[in-house]
Motif scaffolding. Structure first.
Motif, mmCIF file in Angstrom:
data_model
loop_
_atom_site.group_PDB
_atom_site.id
_atom_site.type_symbol
_atom_site.label_atom_id
_atom_site.label_comp_id
_atom_site.label_asym_id
_atom_site.label_seq_id
_atom_site.Cartn_x
_atom_site.Cartn_y
_atom_site.Cartn_z
ATOM 1 N N CYS A 24 5.808 -2.827 1.860
ATOM 2 C CA CYS A 24 6.815 -1.883 2.355
ATOM 3 C C CYS A 24 6.575 -1.585 3.834
ATOM 4 N N HIS A 35 7.312 1.039 5.350
ATOM 5 C CA HIS A 35 7.040 2.453 5.637
ATOM 6 C C HIS A 35 5.528 2.616 5.805
ATOM 7 N N TYR A 36 4.787 2.697 4.693
ATOM 8 C CA TYR A 36 3.327 2.840 4.803
ATOM 9 C C TYR A 36 2.604 1.715 4.050
ATOM 10 N N ASN A 37 3.235 0.550 3.985
ATOM 11 C CA ASN A 37 2.601 -0.612 3.346
ATOM 12 C C ASN A 37 2.460 -0.519 1.830
ATOM 13 N N GLY A 38 3.347 0.195 1.175
ATOM 14 C CA GLY A 38 3.324 0.259 -0.290
ATOM 15 C C GLY A 38 3.550 -1.124 -0.894
ATOM 16 N N CYS A 66 10.330 0.961 -3.525
ATOM 17 C CA CYS A 66 8.885 1.081 -3.286
ATOM 18 C C CYS A 66 8.277 2.152 -4.196
ATOM 19 N N TRP A 109 5.754 4.023 -3.740
ATOM 20 C CA TRP A 109 5.097 5.190 -3.139
ATOM 21 C C TRP A 109 6.078 6.289 -2.727
ATOM 22 N N HIS A 110 7.088 5.944 -1.933
ATOM 23 C CA HIS A 110 8.006 7.006 -1.474
ATOM 24 C C HIS A 110 9.461 6.583 -1.604
ATOM 25 N N HIS A 111 9.710 5.630 -2.532
ATOM 26 C CA HIS A 111 11.076 5.317 -2.983
ATOM 27 C C HIS A 111 12.004 4.695 -1.941
ATOM 28 N N ALA A 112 11.471 4.045 -0.930
ATOM 29 C CA ALA A 112 12.349 3.263 -0.048
ATOM 30 C C ALA A 112 12.994 2.162 -0.888
ATOM 31 N N PRO A 166 12.498 6.088 3.083
ATOM 32 C CA PRO A 166 11.870 6.249 4.383
ATOM 33 C C PRO A 166 11.537 4.958 5.127
HETATM 34 S S1 FES Z 1 5.131 3.100 1.491
HETATM 35 FE FE1 FES Z 1 7.028 2.418 0.749
HETATM 36 S S2 FES Z 1 8.281 4.134 0.879
HETATM 37 FE FE2 FES Z 1 6.429 4.807 1.705
#
Ligand code: FES
Ligand SMILES: Cc1cc2nc3c(=O)[nH]c(=O)nc-3n(C[C@H](O)[C@H](O)[C@H](O)COP(=O)(O)OP(=O)(O)OC[C@H]3O[C@@H](n4cnc5c(N)ncnc54)[C@H](O)[C@@H]3O)c2cc1C
Length: 509
Positions: free
Chosen positions: A53, A55-58, A72, A74-77, A90
């Motif tokens: 991902c 965003h933060y590499n999820g 994703c 982790w934070h639903h991107a 995100p």
């Molecule tokens: S790491 Fe994927 S949405 Fe935050």
């Protein structure tokens, strides 16, 4: 935030995977050279996109496939399997795409390809020429990015009274404050990106009035800027307490990059800190200061931390978690005065503190909207397209109260992902997409190594059910009213959290 530090794992997807081993709707993680790649099947179609991902590499392969997208964990991107585009924040940047070929019972991942993002608005001659965005935060940034992503060629002016360009605000109370994320992770984009995208970002620029009739904004220095469409995204500001000592230099609130830096500078010498407020920001600050070895006391009027939003079970867990890490709570208590080296509580007790962080909530910044005569309702009232009561004017993020389809009520929330997604939808609507904002609210919070994910919106509930064990950090808590699930909070149950989000979206559709 965590980053995958090891190289890609799983099968080498260039060598092929048996078609029969991948059922319709399934995905697997593997690699192509050094790239982590996700291979997914939809009917007879196979898709290969980057598995990390943006965003933060999820790890996307641990998320959820929904139609021709992957979400994703982790934070639903949400990413398109067809183009790699980050459809919903995100994440903002796309992941890479590869071609696939099914041959002799196997599917092979072939070349990396560039795919253009899906144009969700038709090119039209009546597109607005000048778009002004008031606010350089989550919503304003996401809107500007989406305008350019959609090929909008008119002018985009982003006005922000903050000194910093748009930043990853959630990081300011988490890894950055804890000292585990470097400075360069904080800006959402480098300064050069705005120039490349021809976005006229003006920081340290305060808007003092909006004239919806004349369609212009006036800056604090008296200059006026005309617009065809305006996005109002002024966010919120921390509540300050009317306490003696609130203006002392070691007393901080936390909203901006500068606030976070100031707390870090103070934490370098202060051995003891007092945090006022036991909700999300207060407790994230407490966790980050503990990571820096500072003694932390938390003072709050609540019986349990976060009880109002997450209920008593989570409240007890969060308290115990912070106590395990050395935080000392003074609950059902308030501060009555702050001095240079101590805080006095209402019960007369004093606590040594060379650093004080006040995290007692925020107030939406509504002054501009109010003075412009926009319809307000404990926030700026917007319709399902995020349009406010004046023509051509949209309002999003922490200031906006919108008709939420899932709860069936007009709600205003203070969540990063909601602000970004609203910015994205408002951008599309400024270009004529006519898209309803129907995302289910989502937020996350991080305390030490424990992430809490929350989907939906429950201001009150008459019943909760717990699947798993909150204390064991493995649970899904459902908040119900009249038998209907309004919200779901979870720890380390990412797929269930995503499934709950999808179920709520489908219920509201
Ligand atoms: S790491 Fe994927 S949405 Fe935050
Ligand atoms: C420390 C911290 C941690 C957080 N962590 C999380 C989290 O983990 N998860 C989560 O869901 N949410 C989190 N949030 C909440 C989230 O950051 C907000 O909901 C989100 O930033 C709202 O976006 P926004 O665009 O509406 O407002 P903001 O991001 O606040 O942006 C508002 C912008 O408007 C500008 N502005 C305001 N008035 C004017 C004016 N008159 N003229 C010019 N510019 C103006 C401001 O300078 C700012 O640039 C956190 C917030 C903070 C402060």
């Amino acid at each position: 935030m965590s980053e995958s530090k090891s190289g890609p794992t799983g099968p080498d997807l260039t060598l092929g995977v048996a078609v029969d081993s991948l059922a319709d709707g399934q995905m697997i993680g593997g690699h192509v050279g050094d790239d982590a790649v996700l291979l997914a099947r939809r009917g007879s179609d196979f898709f290969a996109i980057g598995a990390t991902c943006t965003h933060y590499n999820g790890p996307l392969a641990e998320g959820l496939l929904v139609d021709d997208t992957v979400r994703c964990p982790w934070h639903h991107a949400c990413f398109s399997l067809r183009t790699g585009e980050a459809l919903h924040a995100p994440a903002i940047s796309a992941v890479a795409c590869w071609t696939t070929e099914a041959r002799n019972g196997k599917v092979y991942v072939k070349e990396k390809v560039e795919r253009a993002p899906h144009r969700r608005v038709a090119p039209a001659s009546d597109k607005p020429g000048r778009i002004v965005i008031v606010g350089g935060g989550a919503a304003g940034f996401a809107a500007a990015e989406m305008l350019r992503r959609q090929g909008f060629e008119g002018s985009v002016t982003m006005l922000s009274d903050d000194h910093a360009p748009p930043v990853d605000r959630p990081n300011l109370s988490k890894d950055y404050l804890a000292g585990t994320a470097p400075e360069e992770w904080v800006p959402l984009r480098d300064a050069s990106w705005y120039a490349e995208q021809n976005i006229d970002l003006r920081v340290d620029t305060s808007v003092s009035t909006i004239d919806p009739g004349a369609r212009n904004v006036t800056l604090a220095d008296g200059a006026t800027i005309g617009y065809d469409k305006l996005l109002l995204a002024t966010g919120a500001e921390p509540v300050r307490l009317p306490l003696p000592g609130m203006d002392l230099p070691h007393v901080h609130t936390l909203r901006t990059f500068a606030d976070s830096r100031a707390i870090i500078a103070q934490a370098e010498t202060a051995k003891s800190a007092l945090v006022m407020g036991a909700s999300f920001i207060g407790l994230e600050v407490a966790a980050s200061l503990r990571a820096r070895g500072v003694d932390v006391h938390v003072v709050a009027p609540d019986k349990r931390p976060m009880e109002r939003v997450l209920g008593g079970g989570f409240g007890d867990f969060i308290r115990a978690l912070h106590e395990e890490h050395g935080v000392v709570f003074h609950l059902e208590q308030t501060a009555s005065a702050i001095d240079a080296d101590r805080v006095t509580l209402a019960n007369g007790k004093t606590i040594a503190a060379r650093l004080v962080v006040v995290g007692v909530g925020v107030r939406p910044r509504l002054q501009l909207a109010q003075a412009a005569g926009l319809a307000l309702d404990r926030g700026v009232r917007v319709d399902e397209y995020l349009q406010a009561s004046a023509p051509g004017l949209y309002a999003v993020g922490d200031i906006a109260r919108w008709p939420d389809r899932h709860s069936g009520a007009p709600i205003r929330v203070e969540h990063w992902v909601v602000a970004e997604r609203q910015g994205q939808v408002a951008a599309l609507n400024m270009l004529g997409a006519g898209q309803r904002f129907d995302a289910v609210p989502f937020f996350w919070s991080q305390h030490y190594d424990v992430p809490i994910n929350y989907v939906g919106h429950a201001e009150g509930w008459d019943d909760t059910t717990i699947d798993g064990d909150i204390g064991k950090r493995d649970c899904v808590v459902r908040y119900r009213k009249n038998g209907r699930v309004l919200a779901v909070a979870s720890i380390y149950r990412d797929v269930e959290s995503l499934q709950a989000e999808v179920a709520m979206e489908r219920e509201a559709a």
